[in-house]
Design an enzyme around this catalytic site. Structure first.
Site, mmCIF file in Angstrom:
data_model
loop_
_atom_site.group_PDB
_atom_site.id
_atom_site.type_symbol
_atom_site.label_atom_id
_atom_site.label_comp_id
_atom_site.label_asym_id
_atom_site.label_seq_id
_atom_site.Cartn_x
_atom_site.Cartn_y
_atom_site.Cartn_z
ATOM 1 N N LYS A 13 92.458 27.895 16.344
ATOM 2 C CA LYS A 13 92.968 28.743 17.426
ATOM 3 C C LYS A 13 92.137 30.027 17.562
ATOM 4 O O LYS A 13 91.791 30.434 18.656
ATOM 5 C CB LYS A 13 94.446 29.103 17.193
ATOM 6 N N ARG A 86 105.975 31.234 17.589
ATOM 7 C CA ARG A 86 105.924 30.247 16.513
ATOM 8 C C ARG A 86 107.290 29.625 16.248
ATOM 9 O O ARG A 86 107.403 28.744 15.395
ATOM 10 C CB ARG A 86 105.473 30.945 15.242
ATOM 11 N N ARG A 125 88.089 28.035 3.868
ATOM 12 C CA ARG A 125 87.791 29.193 4.701
ATOM 13 C C ARG A 125 87.601 30.452 3.851
ATOM 14 O O ARG A 125 88.317 30.671 2.893
ATOM 15 C CB ARG A 125 88.992 29.376 5.654
ATOM 16 N N ARG A 158 91.653 34.304 1.983
ATOM 17 C CA ARG A 158 92.944 34.906 2.323
ATOM 18 C C ARG A 158 94.001 34.290 1.412
ATOM 19 O O ARG A 158 93.981 33.083 1.180
ATOM 20 C CB ARG A 158 93.296 34.585 3.791
ATOM 21 N N ARG A 169 102.511 26.246 4.640
ATOM 22 C CA ARG A 169 102.351 26.631 6.054
ATOM 23 C C ARG A 169 102.425 25.399 6.954
ATOM 24 O O ARG A 169 102.998 25.451 8.046
ATOM 25 C CB ARG A 169 101.023 27.353 6.260
HETATM 26 P P1 AMP Z 1 97.999 33.489 11.287
HETATM 27 O O1 AMP Z 1 96.788 34.330 11.075
HETATM 28 O O2 AMP Z 1 98.345 33.333 12.748
HETATM 29 O O3 AMP Z 1 97.930 32.174 10.586
HETATM 30 O O4 AMP Z 1 99.242 34.283 10.646
HETATM 31 C C1 AMP Z 1 99.264 34.641 9.283
HETATM 32 C C2 AMP Z 1 100.699 34.839 8.827
HETATM 33 O O5 AMP Z 1 101.319 35.887 9.595
HETATM 34 C C3 AMP Z 1 101.627 33.649 9.004
HETATM 35 O O6 AMP Z 1 101.526 32.708 7.933
HETATM 36 C C4 AMP Z 1 102.988 34.329 9.049
HETATM 37 O O7 AMP Z 1 103.401 34.738 7.760
HETATM 38 C C5 AMP Z 1 102.692 35.583 9.852
HETATM 39 N N1 AMP Z 1 102.862 35.353 11.312
HETATM 40 C C6 AMP Z 1 101.895 35.388 12.276
HETATM 41 N N2 AMP Z 1 102.412 35.147 13.489
HETATM 42 C C7 AMP Z 1 103.744 34.946 13.303
HETATM 43 C C8 AMP Z 1 104.816 34.613 14.164
HETATM 44 N N3 AMP Z 1 104.652 34.438 15.488
HETATM 45 N N4 AMP Z 1 106.064 34.471 13.611
HETATM 46 C C9 AMP Z 1 106.266 34.656 12.292
HETATM 47 N N5 AMP Z 1 105.299 34.936 11.410
HETATM 48 C C10 AMP Z 1 104.033 35.082 11.903
#
Ligand code: AMP
Length: 214
Positions: A13, A86, A125, A158, A169
């Site tokens: 994404k 999400r 990654r 990360r 996840r």
């Molecule tokens: P990402 O970089 O989008 O994978 O987000 C990293 C982490 O941030 C996720 O594993 C969640 O813990 C949190 N996070 C990001 N976006 C959301 C969302 N829309 N709702 C809830 N948690 C989020």
């Protein structure tokens, strides 16, 4: 143009978003990036989000909804939402806010990738904690192993890209986020399904061919 980019974690994404914003001149609004920024700044929201993020859980809906609606309000000319909504609750809150502002989402790009393809993508990654550049131990190696090409210093994994967290996840994605596609189907959203197991360039070509029609 206002878009939502959906897909499992590790579907690409972030990469596709960068290309969409370059091509269409819209803003990239990534909930994960905004949260990481809040953490780096040591804000109250960042502190609250920390534990959830590092264990691969979702941050509570009310915190995310407030944060994202605030970010969207200042971007009237267009954006790609990346990582939000999400959950169905987040999708409903987003629709409510858009309706109140007389706005709508033009397209929901849904990147489709199987779990077996995703897990090695994520665990390999590596990212630069300073400039945010992303690499991969197999597919996108930096010039010097473990170092950012821009001279920032060592790359890191990360915490949420570690194998057990990745598995968590993906589980949460199937339990909660996959339902967001169903939600947009039920409300008649313009869902654009993109098979996304190919190379980043192949996926971009498919995405752009569809977005050019909007
Ligand atoms: P990402 O970089 O989008 O994978 O987000 C990293 C982490 O941030 C996720 O594993 C969640 O813990 C949190 N996070 C990001 N976006 C959301 C969302 N829309 N709702 C809830 N948690 C989020």
């Amino acid at each position: 143009m206002k878009l939502i980019l959906l897909g499992p974690p590790g579907a690409g994404k972030g990469t596709q978003c960068k290309r969409i914003i370059e091509k269409y001149g819209v803003k990239h609004l990534s909930s994960g990036d905004i949260l990481r920024g809040e953490r780096a700044a040591g804000s109250e929201l960042g502190e609250k989000a920390k534990e959830y993020m590092d264990s691969g859980q979702l941050v509570p809906d009310d915190l995310i909804i407030e944060m994202m609606i605030k970010a969207m309000t200042s971007e009237k000319s267009g954006y790609v939402l990346d990582g939000f909504p999400r959950t169905v609750v987040q999708g409903e809150a987003l629709d409510k806010a858009l309706n109140a502002a007389g706005e709508k989402i033009d397209g929901i790009v849904n990147l489709q990738v199987a779990d077996e393809v995703i897990a090695p993508r994520m665990t390999g990654r590596r990212s630069c904690p300073k400039c945010g550049a992303v690499y991969h131990v197999e597919n996108l190696k930096p010039a010097k192993e473990g170092e950012c090409d821009k001279g920032c210093g060592p790359l890191v994994q990360r915490p949420d890209d570690k194998p057990d967290v990745v598995a968590n996840r993906l589980k949460i994605y199937h339990e909660q986020t996959a339902a967001v596609v169903g939600y947009y189907q039920s409300v008649g959203g313009n869902i654009i399904n993109i098979p996304a197991e190919g190379s980043p360039d192949e996926v971009t070509a498919l995405v752009i061919a569809e977005l050019d029609k909007i």
